[in-house]
Scaffold this motif. Structure first.
Motif: not given
Length: 576
Positions: A252-266
């Motif tokens: 979940e932590l990983q997912l959250a971080k990846d989500k955050e990263r995705l958001q930043a990328m977007m």
DNA sequence: GTCAGTATAAACATAG
DNA sequence: TCTATGTTTATACTGA
């Protein structure tokens, strides 16, 4: 863009899919883990002693009628110890994360080692399972001695888990945040419920799916028996439960971080795309998607767009955040320019790198029909495709082409007929289409103007230099090639550029080596058969001298022929 | 403004 | 007859 602290999805996938740890690595990990465990236990013991002392002091103070101020001091001291413990556990967490980054799999802090076990339920080698069992039992024994106020206390686990959720979990160990604790329930409380529905999460395919168990249970009843006997509420089960919780939390932590990263990328890409006239490039394409995706970020289930999603396709040149509707698509008018074509970004590498994106997002690929058709043909093992196979390639590779079939199919046929670079060949299985690379390359340089050196290059040197130079030129001019890179997240621009160069060079070299002239026996399979219909304008002698094919092989995969994938799929023709 | 390239639409022919 | 395939024409847009 990459957060070095985080395991990439690829790594995660690798971890999930294959157990790469050797027994030696496991041993090292175990040792490290045990050392950490020891530290933690020492701390915990220390903390316990302090607590006892504190209790004692409090009692004494109460008897002696001491002032509450001193009590407060002691309480503060206690708090400090708690914080110290937390820090220690955080350190552990960091250490383990670093291990992860080294590719040594996920080991959960403060836990019996080998969390890989639950990570790979049903896939783990027997050897590892055995190891898991041994270590688990060993650790639970340790824990029991080190922590005598019940190993069932899941709070300990929560404390040592990932930092963000720590506090809440300490305060309320039974908080069902993220549903971690649901793992704990099936054993006793919810068992009665599960008995009625035979879809027990711990039972499947006649096998007990308790982490590390895999005992064969013929029916559900025997499974329940097994569950109650083998996985009763004891230290071992609890420890395993903790591990599972850790795994879930970690993911979940990983997912959250990846989500955050995705958001930043977007966000990053969106900002770029909205810059006024910032060199037209495929980024526009992404920005459009970005917006639609960002808008629906709150509800992840709505993305990506499925092929059947009735939303309007997103076109690459859409400026700004507006999502084009079906009607606006028509009123605004057709999109004419295909940017990647213009800058000669190698279509194959783009498609390869953004394959998943194109497949899932209803985004119009930034290439001309001709380029796409050519790519489809070149990707085929025989370098030739029937019309229907070309259709299938389109629908298979691009979600965008799963709708408006009449329109784009017409366009495909039109392009095939119109462009001299497409040659129809009568084959055993009917008519197939092939690519005449000379013709195809002939028309491309015309689009690259304004750069004298480039033009000079094109005129003076071999034709295969053109795409390479153009790609370089485009890259240098824009410093931005890729639009959405799933493969090379690290440094997409350089990565794409490099692969582009490699690809173009490979294609060119391969061609120069194999195809010296039209009459060369080494020519591609298409030349083996006679074109039934060859379009007008035979080749000039000078054209015949040049390289005949720039066939790129980078994405060529022999097993790629899933032509019937979408054949029977009803194409959504809902747009008049 | 011109031209080339491209997209889209549509009419038509032909074969199975 | 219907459908898929293939050809051709017309029109509009874009960028050089």
């Amino acid at each position: 863009m990459m957060t070095p602290q985080v395991i990439t999805p690829q790594q995660m996938q690798q971890i999930l899919q294959q157990q790469v740890l050797s027994p030696q690595q496991l041993q090292v990990l175990l040792q490290q883990q045990q050392a950490l465990m020891l530290q933690q236990q020492q701390l915990q013991e220390f903390y316990k002693k302090q607590q006892e002392q504190l209790q004692l002091q409090l009692l004494q103070q109460q008897h002696a009628g001491k002032q509450p101020k001193e009590q407060q001091q002691v309480a503060t001291q206690q708090l400090a110890f708690q914080q110290q413990l937390l820090q220690m556990q955080q350190l552990q967490q960091q250490h383990l994360l670093s291990l992860q980054r080294q590719g040594l799999l996920t080991i959960q802090p403060g836990q019996p080692a080998l969390p890989l076990q639950p990570l790979a339920q049903g896939m783990i080698p027997a050897e590892l399972q055995q190891l898991w069992k041994e270590v688990t039992s060993a650790h639970t024994a340790e824990e029991t001695t080190g922590n005598n106020h019940s190993s069932l206390d899941l709070t300990t686990t929560c404390v040592s888990s990932s930092a963000p959720s720590k506090t809440s979990l300490i305060m309320n160990p039974h908080a069902s945040t993220n549903g971690q604790l649901s793992v704990h329930t099936p054993k006793r409380e919810s068992l009665s419920h599960e008995e009625h529905s035979h879809s027990h999460p711990l039972y499947g395919h006649g096998v007990c799916k308790w982490p590390g168990c895999e005992a064969v249970c013929e029916d559900f009843q025997s499974f329940l028996k097994h569950l109650n006997s083998e996985h009763a509420l004891d230290d071992r089960s609890t420890a395993q439960c903790r591990v599972q919780m850790q795994v879930v939390q970690q993911l979940e932590l990983q997912l959250a971080k990846d989500k955050e990263r995705l958001q930043a990328m977007m966000t990053h890409l969106h900002v770029k795309s909205t810059e006024p006239k910032a060199a037209p490039q495929p980024l526009n394409l992404v920005s459009s998607v970005t917006l639609s995706k960002s808008a629906s970020e709150a509800s992840p289930q709505s993305l990506p767009h499925t092929p059947t999603t009735p939303t309007a396709p997103i076109t690459p040149v859409t400026q700004g955040p507006s999502v084009i509707t079906t009607t606006s698509m028509h009123t605004v008018g057709p999109i004419r320019r295909r940017y990647s074509d213009k800058y000669n970004v190698p279509i194959s590498s783009d498609i390869a790198q953004n394959q998943e994106f194109y497949k899932n997002a209803e985004v119009r690929p930034p290439f001309t029909y001709a380029s796409l058709i050519r790519q489809a043909i070149l990707e085929s093992p025989e370098k030739q495709l029937t019309l229907n196979e070309i259709y299938n390639w389109f629908t298979r590779m691009f979600a965008y082409f799963r709708r408006n079939a009449a329109t784009w199919k017409n366009a495909v046929r039109h392009n095939l007929s119109l462009h001299k670079c497409f040659v129809r060949v009568e084959n055993v299985k009917g008519a197939v289409w092939t690519v005449d690379e000379v013709e195809f390359q002939k028309r491309r340089p015309q689009k690259i103007s304004g750069n004298p050196s480039l033009i000079k290059n094109m005129q003076s040197s071999h034709a295969y230099c053109t795409p390479l130079n153009a790609a370089l030129q485009a890259s240098m001019a824009e410093n931005s090639i890729p639009l959405y890179t799933t493969a090379s997240m690290g440094n997409p621009t350089l990565g794409n550029l490099a692969s582009a160069i490699r690809e173009e060079l490979n294609g060119a070299m391969e061609h120069t080596n194999s195809n010296e002239s039209d009459s060369s026996p080494g020519r591609s399979p298409m030349q083996a058969v006679h074109p039934v219909h060859v379009k007008e304008e035979p080749l000039d002698p000078e054209e015949a001298e040049g390289p005949l094919s720039l066939v790129t092989t980078a994405n060529h995969s022999p097993d790629f022929d899933h032509d019937r994938d979408y054949e029977d799929e009803p194409v959504n023709e809902d747009m008049e």
